[in-house]
Design an enzyme around this catalytic site. Structure first.
Site, mmCIF file in Angstrom:
data_model
loop_
_atom_site.group_PDB
_atom_site.id
_atom_site.type_symbol
_atom_site.label_atom_id
_atom_site.label_comp_id
_atom_site.label_asym_id
_atom_site.label_seq_id
_atom_site.Cartn_x
_atom_site.Cartn_y
_atom_site.Cartn_z
ATOM 1 C CE LYS A 23 -4.421 -1.891 1.096
ATOM 2 N NZ LYS A 23 -5.484 -2.186 2.039
ATOM 3 N NE ARG A 65 -7.204 -8.388 0.062
ATOM 4 C CZ ARG A 65 -6.772 -7.508 -0.847
ATOM 5 N NH1 ARG A 65 -5.803 -6.665 -0.550
ATOM 6 N NH2 ARG A 65 -7.315 -7.484 -2.054
HETATM 7 N N1 HH2 Z 1 -7.458 -3.814 0.574
HETATM 8 C C1 HH2 Z 1 -7.792 -3.799 -0.735
HETATM 9 C C2 HH2 Z 1 -8.764 -4.633 -1.245
HETATM 10 N N2 HH2 Z 1 -9.421 -5.495 -0.444
HETATM 11 N N3 HH2 Z 1 -9.816 -6.362 1.706
HETATM 12 C C3 HH2 Z 1 -9.566 -6.376 3.020
HETATM 13 N N4 HH2 Z 1 -10.262 -7.190 3.835
HETATM 14 N N5 HH2 Z 1 -8.603 -5.573 3.574
HETATM 15 C C4 HH2 Z 1 -7.865 -4.716 2.822
HETATM 16 O O1 HH2 Z 1 -7.016 -3.987 3.386
HETATM 17 C C5 HH2 Z 1 -8.130 -4.666 1.409
HETATM 18 C C6 HH2 Z 1 -9.131 -5.519 0.882
HETATM 19 C C7 HH2 Z 1 -7.149 -2.803 -1.633
HETATM 20 O O2 HH2 Z 1 -5.838 -3.005 -1.742
HETATM 21 P P1 HH2 Z 1 -5.093 -2.369 -2.993
HETATM 22 O O3 HH2 Z 1 -3.656 -2.299 -2.676
HETATM 23 O O4 HH2 Z 1 -5.775 -1.118 -3.375
HETATM 24 O O5 HH2 Z 1 -5.354 -3.394 -4.115
HETATM 25 P P2 HH2 Z 1 -5.064 -4.945 -4.026
HETATM 26 O O6 HH2 Z 1 -4.531 -5.244 -2.680
HETATM 27 O O7 HH2 Z 1 -6.399 -5.568 -4.257
HETATM 28 O O8 HH2 Z 1 -4.046 -5.210 -5.104
#
Ligand code: HH2
Length: 339
Positions: A280, A316
């Site tokens: 992030k 995650r």
């Molecule tokens: N962050 C993103 C998407 N889904 N779900 C949960 N439970 N917690 C999170 O922190 C979360 C999530 C968004 O992360 P991003 O880096 O914008 O994209 P991605 O990780 O899907 O590549």
């Protein structure tokens, strides 16, 4: 008056100490706790001095999730099937690559989190048929290939969640904590599948404009407590719910850091805690790592280890092999190295 119990995490303990497990962890303990009120007053106590109810809430084992015990940190591998994630031209090769990626990640992770809609700051909503056309073939192909890793569907839409569950998904990850789609809570109550309720404000398009809090830790805690209540009213069993403070969702760098420092507070909600900090923006800001795809792995692993040491149950992550190795070493050093 609201109370915010922040147990102080420790990795090692004396054999004769009264330290209690942190949220059912086999590796993390707590013996001291700061209990704050909403006027900023803090009281320091020992684990033996708090009420039996609070001690149980902070210490009891969490229920199994998709057949996985939560006594150690579990890895959730991120599989994004948005156009920019596997864009290599033809539709068929996109599917093949997604399945190959799922297979490779399954070596290291306990759950696969599949999402067809970006929720990055500024992202725009996509229609249900577009989202289902992205995720369903991937879920079906993963199951057809014999990959049995539990699948989480990352969606805020009930119709997508329902179709994904029918196609072989095992749980739902809703970044709006049932606020986006009124049909989501009844669906989850009916299906009885696990759901992750994440803190977010507004929607991805506008959330960064709403990043204002008096006390981010307490406000995110109160919001999740309120969402747990809403889920309960909708008939969703408490032992099916996971909570998540939602790193980066309507939060500034300082908000993210405050939430990460205070992660153990969320064990006070009594449910398993999930954290999504991988790659992030705040990691790039601190480390000067601009490219999320290639630069932010070490920082992401550092945050994952920090979260593990606070008793977080599910991490995650994108960099599954690297995080797995780091966690294996952390677990061995923390005194237990189970298979
Ligand atoms: N962050 C993103 C998407 N889904 N779900 C949960 N439970 N917690 C999170 O922190 C979360 C999530 C968004 O992360 P991003 O880096 O914008 O994209 P991605 O990780 O899907 O590549």
């Amino acid at each position: 008056m609201s109370l915010y119990p922040l147990p102080i995490a420790q990795i090692h303990r004396n054999a004769d100490s009264a330290a209690a497990p942190m949220a059912g962890s086999a590796h993390v303990w707590w013996d001291e706790i700061n209990i704050r009120d909403d006027r900023g007053h803090t009281e320091f106590s020992l684990s033996s001095e708090v009420t039996p109810e609070l001690r149980a809430r902070l210490s009891d084992p969490r229920p199994d999730l998709c057949g996985l015990t939560l006594d150690r940190p579990r890895l959730m591998g991120i599989l994004n099937v948005t156009p920019d994630s596997f864009s290599d031209g033809g539709e068929h090769s996109t599917l093949n690559r997604a399945v190959a990626h799922a297979r490779a990640m399954s070596e290291h992770v306990d759950i696969l989190d599949i999402g067809g809609e970006s929720t990055r700051p500024g992202a725009v909503e996509i229609p249900v048929p577009v989202e289902t056309a992205r995720v369903l073939p991937v879920i079906r192909a993963i199951r057809a290939e014999g990959i049995t890793t539990p699948i989480s569907i990352d969606t805020r839409k009930a119709a997508v969640a329902e179709a994904a569950l029918d196609a072989g998904a095992d749980m739902v990850n809703d970044v709006t904590a049932l606020r986006w789609d009124a049909d989501m809570a009844p669906l989850l109550a009916e299906r009885g599948v696990p759901v992750c309720l994440m803190h977010s404000v507004a929607d991805p398009e506008t959330m960064q404009a709403h990043a204002t809090y008096d006390n981010v830790l307490h406000e995110v805690y109160d919001h999740l407590a309120e969402r747990l209540e809403a889920a309960d009213k909708a008939g969703i069993a408490f032992d099916r719910i996971i909570t998540d403070p939602g790193i980066g969702f309507g939060k500034t760098l300082d908000h993210n850091l405050e939430l990460l420092r205070g992660l153990a507070l969320f064990h006070g909600l009594g449910a398993p805690v999930l954290l999504g900090a991988s790659r992030k923006r705040f990691i790039g800001t601190i480390a000067g790592a601009d490219d999320p795809m290639s630069d932010r792995m070490p920082g992401s692993v550092a945050v994952a280890l920090h979260a593990a040491a606070q008793g977080v149950h599910i991490l995650r992550v994108h960099d599954t092999g690297e995080t797995r190795q780091a966690l294996d070493l952390w677990q061995a050093l923390a005194g237990q190295n189970e298979a």
